[in-house]
Design a protein around this motif. Structure first.
Motif, PDB file in Angstrom:
ATOM      1  N   LEU A   1      85.131  28.081  37.068  1.00  0.00           N
ATOM      2  CA  LEU A   1      85.548  28.173  35.670  1.00  0.00           C
ATOM      3  C   LEU A   1      84.679  29.229  35.002  1.00  0.00           C
ATOM      4  O   LEU A   1      83.469  29.041  34.876  1.00  0.00           O
ATOM      5  N   MET A   2      85.311  30.342  34.595  1.00  0.00           N
ATOM      6  CA  MET A   2      84.565  31.398  33.926  1.00  0.00           C
ATOM      7  C   MET A   2      84.997  31.474  32.459  1.00  0.00           C
ATOM      8  O   MET A   2      86.176  31.629  32.156  1.00  0.00           O
ATOM      9  N   LEU A   3      84.015  31.373  31.565  1.00  0.00           N
ATOM     10  CA  LEU A   3      84.254  31.524  30.138  1.00  0.00           C
ATOM     11  C   LEU A   3      83.868  32.935  29.714  1.00  0.00           C
ATOM     12  O   LEU A   3      82.931  33.521  30.256  1.00  0.00           O
ATOM     13  N   LYS A   4      84.584  33.442  28.720  1.00  0.00           N
ATOM     14  CA  LYS A   4      84.344  34.800  28.234  1.00  0.00           C
ATOM     15  C   LYS A   4      84.300  34.790  26.708  1.00  0.00           C
ATOM     16  O   LYS A   4      85.168  34.201  26.068  1.00  0.00           O
ATOM     17  N   VAL A   5      83.291  35.430  26.122  1.00  0.00           N
ATOM     18  CA  VAL A   5      83.210  35.564  24.667  1.00  0.00           C
ATOM     19  C   VAL A   5      83.761  36.930  24.278  1.00  0.00           C
ATOM     20  O   VAL A   5      83.502  37.935  24.942  1.00  0.00           O
ATOM     21  N   GLU A   6      84.555  36.950  23.209  1.00  0.00           N
ATOM     22  CA  GLU A   6      85.210  38.186  22.783  1.00  0.00           C
ATOM     23  C   GLU A   6      84.938  38.449  21.300  1.00  0.00           C
ATOM     24  O   GLU A   6      84.562  37.550  20.540  1.00  0.00           O
ATOM     25  N   ASP A   7      85.171  39.698  20.902  1.00  0.00           N
ATOM     26  CA  ASP A   7      85.022  40.065  19.492  1.00  0.00           C
ATOM     27  C   ASP A   7      85.984  39.261  18.621  1.00  0.00           C
ATOM     28  O   ASP A   7      87.111  38.954  19.039  1.00  0.00           O
ATOM     29  N   ASN A   8      85.543  38.946  17.403  1.00  0.00           N
ATOM     30  CA  ASN A   8      86.433  38.407  16.375  1.00  0.00           C
ATOM     31  C   ASN A   8      85.944  38.863  15.015  1.00  0.00           C
ATOM     32  O   ASN A   8      85.108  39.774  14.917  1.00  0.00           O
ATOM     33  N   GLU A   9      86.436  38.253  13.970  1.00  0.00           N
ATOM     34  CA  GLU A   9      86.075  38.692  12.625  1.00  0.00           C
ATOM     35  C   GLU A   9      84.617  38.402  12.271  1.00  0.00           C
ATOM     36  O   GLU A   9      84.072  38.976  11.314  1.00  0.00           O
ATOM     37  N   ASN A  10      83.950  37.512  13.032  1.00  0.00           N
ATOM     38  CA  ASN A  10      82.574  37.130  12.731  1.00  0.00           C
ATOM     39  C   ASN A  10      81.539  37.805  13.622  1.00  0.00           C
ATOM     40  O   ASN A  10      80.404  38.041  13.181  1.00  0.00           O
ATOM     41  N   PHE A  11      81.922  38.094  14.854  1.00  0.00           N
ATOM     42  CA  PHE A  11      80.939  38.598  15.819  1.00  0.00           C
ATOM     43  C   PHE A  11      81.534  39.704  16.677  1.00  0.00           C
ATOM     44  O   PHE A  11      82.737  39.710  16.978  1.00  0.00           O
ATOM     45  N   LYS A  12      80.661  40.594  17.114  1.00  0.00           N
ATOM     46  CA  LYS A  12      80.985  41.561  18.153  1.00  0.00           C
ATOM     47  C   LYS A  12      80.161  41.236  19.387  1.00  0.00           C
ATOM     48  O   LYS A  12      79.063  40.678  19.291  1.00  0.00           O
ATOM     49  N   VAL A  13      80.702  41.568  20.546  1.00  0.00           N
ATOM     50  CA  VAL A  13      79.972  41.388  21.807  1.00  0.00           C
ATOM     51  C   VAL A  13      79.282  42.712  22.112  1.00  0.00           C
ATOM     52  O   VAL A  13      79.950  43.705  22.437  1.00  0.00           O
ATOM     53  N   PRO A  14      77.940  42.798  21.998  1.00  0.00           N
ATOM     54  CA  PRO A  14      77.246  44.090  22.040  1.00  0.00           C
ATOM     55  C   PRO A  14      77.046  44.669  23.428  1.00  0.00           C
ATOM     56  O   PRO A  14      76.873  45.871  23.579  1.00  0.00           O
ATOM     57  N   PHE A  15      77.022  43.818  24.453  1.00  0.00           N
ATOM     58  CA  PHE A  15      76.785  44.317  25.813  1.00  0.00           C
ATOM     59  C   PHE A  15      77.352  43.321  26.813  1.00  0.00           C
ATOM     60  O   PHE A  15      77.577  42.148  26.498  1.00  0.00           O
ATOM     61  N   THR A  16      77.600  43.799  28.019  1.00  0.00           N
ATOM     62  CA  THR A  16      78.172  42.950  29.064  1.00  0.00           C
ATOM     63  C   THR A  16      77.136  42.515  30.097  1.00  0.00           C
ATOM     64  O   THR A  16      77.402  41.603  30.879  1.00  0.00           O
ATOM     65  N   ARG A  17      75.970  43.181  30.118  1.00  0.00           N
ATOM     66  CA  ARG A  17      74.911  42.844  31.060  1.00  0.00           C
ATOM     67  C   ARG A  17      73.597  42.674  30.310  1.00  0.00           C
ATOM     68  O   ARG A  17      73.394  43.250  29.233  1.00  0.00           O
ATOM     69  N   GLN A  18      72.690  41.876  30.878  1.00  0.00           N
ATOM     70  CA  GLN A  18      71.372  41.666  30.304  1.00  0.00           C
ATOM     71  C   GLN A  18      70.390  41.343  31.425  1.00  0.00           C
ATOM     72  O   GLN A  18      70.796  41.014  32.546  1.00  0.00           O
ATOM     73  N   LYS A  19      69.105  41.422  31.126  1.00  0.00           N
ATOM     74  CA  LYS A  19      68.096  41.050  32.112  1.00  0.00           C
ATOM     75  C   LYS A  19      67.995  39.534  32.190  1.00  0.00           C
ATOM     76  O   LYS A  19      68.334  38.823  31.243  1.00  0.00           O
TER      77      LYS A  19
END
Length: 277
Positions: A138-156
């Motif tokens: 089960l993979m969940l994904k967060v996407e842009d909406n009127e309240n938030f933007k997703v700034p990056f797809t990878r992190q340390k």
């Protein structure tokens, strides 16, 4: 004096170079990303993050039919004094779990509460019989909406900027769920001579007869010293189980093992099934 000045200059140059290599977040946008993890055990203020969580129902008692796991979303930007809805969806391309069969989740009401900078998403996993044969995703994904933007797809995978740690997903989170069985620690370490080869069917017969739980068989229970099963008790356990299996065989209702054969224990604790041959 010249040597001291040289060392001071070198140190300042190093610090300047070090600062140049640090990427910082600088935006007026409210942003959001997955960041699930814990503070490490041995060092203060050092976090370890992960983008995947694996869970198995095989560690639970047979009457446990659901289990809840969570993942965490964190925000960048100012904390607000009102609730902010987040858009989270199931990444269908990378998901094999079936809603209502393997999991239940409410993604329509994921909200960062007023005054908060993060939110947990609870997912209830269901103990479907198919999990004994196949691990589901089960993979969940967060996407842009009127309240938030997703700034990056990878992190340390750590909050220490100078660490050479691996990178993990920031816009997605993966759950892996199964009910795969393997011989438990206590049986593998102490029980083979008395109980014989392990099967999950035999273990459940013993659990039902003597009231043992998955924890009693585990290494955690053994190390903590509060498990019902102790190394010295295995001969007693084998005698109790042999007597039960013999009683059932004498009544004409022999217990069969996983492969359909009559259930047996170790060499010195054999059940007499001669009347069936």
């Amino acid at each position: 004096m010249k040597k001291i000045l040289f060392l001071m200059l070198a140190a300042l140059t190093f610090m300047a170079c070090d600062r140049d290599e640090v990427n910082t977040f600088d935006s007026d946008d409210a942003c959001i990303y997955f960041q699930t993890g814990v503070q490490t055990r041995f060092y203060l203020n050092i976090d370890q993050y992960w983008d995947t969580l694996r869970y198995t129902f095989s560690k639970e008692n047979v009457d446990v039919m659901t289990h809840v796991e969570t993942c965490r979303l964190r925000t960048l930007g100012k904390v607000r004094d009102f609730d902010r809805k987040v858009r989270v969806v199931v990444d269908a391309e990378n998901t094999t779990a079936v809603e209502g069969v393997h999991y239940q989740v409410d993604l329509d009401n994921v909200v960062v509460p007023a005054g908060a900078a993060e939110v947990l998403i609870p997912v209830t996993f269901l103990r479907d019989k198919s999990l004994r044969e196949t691990e589901v995703r089960l993979m969940l994904k967060v996407e842009d909406n009127e309240n938030f933007k997703v700034p990056f797809t990878r992190q340390k995978n750590t909050n220490i900027y100078y660490s050479a740690g691996d990178t993990i997903m920031a816009d997605r989170f993966l759950f892996l769920v199964n009910e795969f069985y393997s011989i438990p620690f206590q049986w593998q370490t102490f029980g083979l001579e008395t109980l014989g080869p392990w099967t999950i069917t035999k273990q459940r017969v013993i659990d039902d007869l003597l009231g043992f739980t998955a924890y009693d068989w585990s290494e955690e229970g053994w190390r903590a010293g509060d498990a019902k099963i102790l190394p010295a008790r295995f001969p007693y356990i084998a005698i109790k189980v042999r007597n039960y299996l013999q009683e059932m065989a004498d009544k004409g209702t022999p217990i069969k093992d996983e492969d359909g054969s009559y259930m047996q224990l170790g060499e010195n604790y054999r059940v007499d099934y001669s009347k069936y041959y």
